[in-house]
Design a protein around this motif. Sequence first.
Motif, mmCIF file in Angstrom:
data_model
loop_
_atom_site.group_PDB
_atom_site.id
_atom_site.type_symbol
_atom_site.label_atom_id
_atom_site.label_comp_id
_atom_site.label_asym_id
_atom_site.label_seq_id
_atom_site.Cartn_x
_atom_site.Cartn_y
_atom_site.Cartn_z
ATOM 1 N N UNK A 1 0.861 -1.181 0.000
ATOM 2 C CA UNK A 1 0.000 0.000 0.000
ATOM 3 C C UNK A 1 0.899 1.233 0.000
ATOM 4 N N UNK A 2 0.564 2.222 -0.830
ATOM 5 C CA UNK A 2 1.419 3.398 -0.965
ATOM 6 C C UNK A 2 0.743 4.702 -0.532
ATOM 7 N N UNK A 3 -0.521 4.878 -0.880
ATOM 8 C CA UNK A 3 -1.155 6.195 -0.688
ATOM 9 C C UNK A 3 -1.220 6.602 0.781
ATOM 10 N N UNK A 4 -1.782 5.746 1.626
ATOM 11 C CA UNK A 4 -1.925 6.091 3.038
ATOM 12 C C UNK A 4 -0.571 6.175 3.733
ATOM 13 N N UNK A 5 0.377 5.360 3.293
ATOM 14 C CA UNK A 5 1.721 5.430 3.875
ATOM 15 C C UNK A 5 2.411 6.753 3.509
ATOM 16 N N UNK A 6 1.937 7.390 2.445
ATOM 17 C CA UNK A 6 2.441 8.715 2.080
ATOM 18 C C UNK A 6 1.667 9.807 2.812
ATOM 19 N N UNK A 7 0.349 9.656 2.892
ATOM 20 C CA UNK A 7 -0.499 10.712 3.440
ATOM 21 C C UNK A 7 -0.375 10.858 4.954
ATOM 22 N N UNK A 8 -0.331 9.753 5.678
ATOM 23 C CA UNK A 8 -0.360 9.830 7.142
ATOM 24 C C UNK A 8 0.819 10.619 7.717
ATOM 25 N N UNK A 9 2.070 10.394 7.276
ATOM 26 C CA UNK A 9 3.155 11.233 7.811
ATOM 27 C C UNK A 9 2.957 12.721 7.530
ATOM 28 N N UNK A 10 2.402 13.060 6.362
ATOM 29 C CA UNK A 10 2.168 14.469 6.036
ATOM 30 C C UNK A 10 1.088 15.060 6.939
ATOM 31 N N UNK A 11 0.035 14.316 7.177
ATOM 32 C CA UNK A 11 -1.013 14.785 8.090
ATOM 33 C C UNK A 11 -0.474 14.965 9.504
ATOM 34 N N UNK A 12 0.287 13.978 9.962
ATOM 35 C CA UNK A 12 0.817 14.028 11.325
ATOM 36 C C UNK A 12 1.785 15.197 11.495
ATOM 37 N N UNK A 13 2.644 15.408 10.499
ATOM 38 C CA UNK A 13 3.588 16.522 10.562
ATOM 39 C C UNK A 13 2.865 17.860 10.607
ATOM 40 N N UNK A 14 1.833 18.021 9.784
ATOM 41 C CA UNK A 14 1.060 19.264 9.779
ATOM 42 C C UNK A 14 0.378 19.492 11.117
ATOM 43 N N UNK A 15 -0.207 18.432 11.677
ATOM 44 C CA UNK A 15 -0.906 18.553 12.954
ATOM 45 C C UNK A 15 0.046 18.951 14.081
ATOM 46 N N UNK A 16 1.223 18.344 14.103
ATOM 47 C CA UNK A 16 2.190 18.653 15.169
ATOM 48 C C UNK A 16 2.776 20.054 14.998
ATOM 49 N N UNK A 17 2.951 20.501 13.760
ATOM 50 C CA UNK A 17 3.433 21.858 13.539
ATOM 51 C C UNK A 17 2.395 22.873 14.006
ATOM 52 N N UNK A 18 1.116 22.572 13.737
ATOM 53 C CA UNK A 18 0.057 23.444 14.226
ATOM 54 C C UNK A 18 -0.012 23.459 15.733
ATOM 55 N N UNK A 19 0.133 22.291 16.357
ATOM 56 C CA UNK A 19 0.103 22.212 17.818
ATOM 57 C C UNK A 19 1.273 22.969 18.429
ATOM 58 N N UNK A 20 2.444 22.932 17.757
ATOM 59 C CA UNK A 20 3.617 23.649 18.267
ATOM 60 C C UNK A 20 3.368 25.156 18.294
ATOM 61 N N UNK A 21 2.605 25.656 17.321
ATOM 62 C CA UNK A 21 2.298 27.083 17.297
ATOM 63 C C UNK A 21 1.442 27.492 18.495
ATOM 64 N N UNK A 22 0.581 26.578 18.937
ATOM 65 C CA UNK A 22 -0.293 26.870 20.077
ATOM 66 C C UNK A 22 0.363 26.545 21.415
ATOM 67 N N UNK A 23 1.567 25.970 21.375
ATOM 68 C CA UNK A 23 2.244 25.624 22.634
ATOM 69 C C UNK A 23 2.725 26.864 23.374
ATOM 70 N N UNK A 24 2.782 27.983 22.652
ATOM 71 C CA UNK A 24 3.140 29.243 23.289
ATOM 72 C C UNK A 24 4.517 29.215 23.905
ATOM 73 N N UNK A 25 4.571 29.559 25.185
ATOM 74 C CA UNK A 25 5.852 29.626 25.875
ATOM 75 C C UNK A 25 6.334 28.305 26.413
ATOM 76 N N UNK A 26 5.609 27.233 26.152
ATOM 77 C CA UNK A 26 6.018 25.913 26.652
ATOM 78 C C UNK A 26 7.081 25.353 25.706
ATOM 79 N N UNK A 27 8.321 25.749 25.943
ATOM 80 C CA UNK A 27 9.395 25.449 25.011
ATOM 81 C C UNK A 27 9.625 23.955 24.848
ATOM 82 N N UNK A 28 9.597 23.190 25.931
ATOM 83 C CA UNK A 28 9.838 21.750 25.852
ATOM 84 C C UNK A 28 8.745 21.048 25.061
#
Length: 436
Positions: free
Chosen positions: A310-337
Motif C-alpha cells: 500500500x502506498x497512498x496512506x503510507x504517504x499521506x499519514x506522515x504528512x497529516x501528522x507533521x502538519x498537525x504537530x506543527x500546528x500544535x507547536x504554534x499553540x504551545x506558546x511559551x512551553x518550550x519543551x
Amino acid sequence: MPHSYGVSPIANKTVRGIGVRLLPFLFLLYIIAFLDRVNVSFAGLEMTRDLGFSDRVFGLGAGIFFVGYVVFEIPGALLVERWSARRVIARILVTWGIVTVLVALVRTPSQFYAARFLLGAAEAGFFPGVVVYLTHWFRYEDRAKAAALFMAAIPVANVIGSPLAGAILGVHWLGWPGWRWLFVLEGIPAVVFGVVTLFYLPDWPKDARWLAPEEREWISGELAQERAAKSQAADVSIAQALRMPQVILLTLVYFLAVTGIYGFVVWFPTILKRATGFSNLTVTSLAALPYLAGVVAMLFNGWHSDRTRERRWHTAIPLFLGAACLGAALFAGGHLLVAFALMLIVGACTTAFLPSFWPLPTQFLSASAAAASIGLINALGNLGGFLGPYAMGFLRSFTGSFTAGLTVLLTCMAGGGVLVLLLPARMQVATGEADN
C-alpha cells in the motif's frame, strides 16, 4: 536489507547481495548530497550577520537552489535510463562539489543567489537518477525498502551534519570564519566520491561480476518480465506520460510536501537559536534530534509499505501528522519543551513519507516514461524547496514573527496528504491494472 517475497532461495540471496553492494554506497552519496544542499541552514547562523543579509535575502538565497535544480532534472533522469548511471552520477558529484566550495567565496546577495542557483543546477538529476537506478536492480515489491534505506540518508545527514556544522562554525582558520570553511570542507568529499563512483557502480545487473551468473540471470529476468508486463498493457511515450493525470497529481503532491519540508529544514536551526539563545553547537546538536527520529520512521514506513503493498496512506499519514504537530507547536506558546517535542515529530514526518511515495510512478509507467516522469515530479516538486524557505523569510521580515510562515508550511503538508489520497487505490497501467 531488502529481501524478496519470493519463495526461491536464489531470490532472497540475490536481492540481499544487491542491497549489500549498492545501498550503503548510494546512502553515503546521498548523505554528501544532502549535507551540501542544507549546510546553508547552519551557515546562516553566522553568515547572515557577517554579510549583513536580511531574513528575506537569506530565504531567497536558500530557496533559489531549487530554481537551478529544475532545469536539468528530466535530462539527468533520462541519461541514467538510456546511457550510464555511474557516469551521470559521477559527473553530478564532481560538479556540485566544486560549486559548494565556491559558495564559501560569496560576499554579496547577488553572489549568494548565483552560487545557490549554480549549486542547484549542478546537483540536478542526482536524486531522480538514483530512483531510476534502483528500478534497474530491485523489483517493484522490494523497491520501497530499497528506497527507504537510500533515503534514510536525509535524516542521517542532518543527524551527522548538525553537530559537525556546529563544530566547524567554531573554527577560524587562515582568518576565515567557520561558515566559509563549512562549505569548503563539505564540498571536497563530493569530488572525491565522484571519482570513486566511476569505478564502483555498475550500470546494470549484467555488469555485476560480484553476482553469480544464476543471480544475474534471475534478477535480469524478473525485471524484464516487469517491463514486459507494462509494455503489453500500454506503450506510453514520454510526452504522454508527462501529461497523465496521475503524474500531474503526484507532482502537486510532491510540490506541497517539499514546500513544508524545506521551509522547516532550512529555518529550524534559526528558529531554535532565536527561541532559546543557545550557542551554535548546542543549537546544531538539538537540531539533529528530529532527524534521528526520522531514520526510524522512514525505515519502518518503507518496510510496512512493501509488506502491505500500500502506498497512498503510507504517504499521506506522515504528512497529516507533521502538519498537525506543527500546528500544535504554534499553540504551545511559551512551553518550550512541549513545542520542541512536537518539532521532533515534525522532523521525523518530513522524510517518513518518501519511501512509499517514490514507487508510485513506477507502478504504472516503465523505462523512459517512468524516468522522465520521476524527473518531472522531482524537478517541479522541488520548486517547493524555493517557496518554503523564501515564504518563511519573507513573512518573517513582513510580520516580525515565524507564525505566518509556519502556518503556510503546515497547510502545504496537509494539502499534499489530501491530494495523494485522490489517486485511485488501484492505478491503471493504461488498459491493465497494478495493485499498490
